[in-house]
Design an enzyme around this catalytic site. Sequence first.
Site, short mmCIF file in Angstrom:
data_model
loop_
_atom_site.label_atom_id
_atom_site.label_comp_id
_atom_site.label_asym_id
_atom_site.label_seq_id
_atom_site.Cartn_x
_atom_site.Cartn_y
_atom_site.Cartn_z
N SER A 10 0.79 -1.22 0.00
CA SER A 10 0.00 0.00 0.00
C SER A 10 0.83 1.27 0.00
CB SER A 10 -0.93 0.02 1.23
OG SER A 10 -0.19 -0.13 2.42
N THR A 11 2.14 1.17 0.21
CA THR A 11 3.00 2.35 0.17
C THR A 11 4.31 1.99 -0.50
OG1 THR A 11 4.19 1.96 2.24
CG2 THR A 11 2.06 3.05 2.41
#
Length: 211
Positions: A10-11
Site C-alpha cells: 500500500s505504500t
Amino acid sequence: MATFLYARVSTSEQTLDHQKTQAEKAGFQFDHVIADQGVSGVSVLMRDRPEGKRLFDMLRAGDTLVVRWVDRLGRNYADVIDTIREFMRRGVVVRTVINNMTFDGSTADPMQMAVRDAMISFMAASAQAQVEATKEAQKAAIEALKAKDDGTYKGRKPSFTRAAYETVVNLLGKNASVSEIAQASGISRQTVYRIKENPAAAEKALALWSL
C-alpha cells in the site's frame, strides 16, 4: 503442504519485492506468493481484500502462512485476532518474518494456549497502536500544511495515472463491471469504486498533482 507468503502493498515502503526479499533473507521459501496491491490496511477487512479472499480459499490444514508482521493480517486489533484464530482453527501455521514468531493450534495445554493467545493479542494491539499513531502524525502534518494556506497541501497523491483514470471513466460509460475495469486499467477494485463514486474528486486530484 505448501508455504504461502502474503504481502499487503500500500505504500512505497511496502513493496512486494521488499517484503519477499526480507522473508527470503530470514530463511523462508515459498510455493505461493500472494499480494494485495493498493489496499488500505485500516479500511478493508482481511477476508474482503481481493487476494485475501483467494488466500482464505487456498489455505489448507498443514500449510504455512508467512507474513512480515501480524499487521498484514487485518485492518485493526479485532480483524488480526479473528484472522489468526481462523487460520489456526484450519490447521494453518502462521509465521512472522519479524522476530520469527510462530502461531498454530497444535497445543492442547490450557496454559500454553493462554500464553499463545496473550502474545497474539499483544502483537495485534501493538500493530493497531502503531497504525493509530501514524494516522495522528499524518493528520497533524496535513493540518499544519492546510494552516499555511499557500497551496502546499494537495491531498493524497492518486494511486492511478490519468491514462488509468480515462480508461475507468470510458469503461464505466460502457457499463463494464468493476472487476473488468480493474483488470483493464491495472488498478485495484477499491480505486475503481472511489473513481466511480466521485469522478470529479479523482479528476481534481490528478490536476493538483499534474498527473
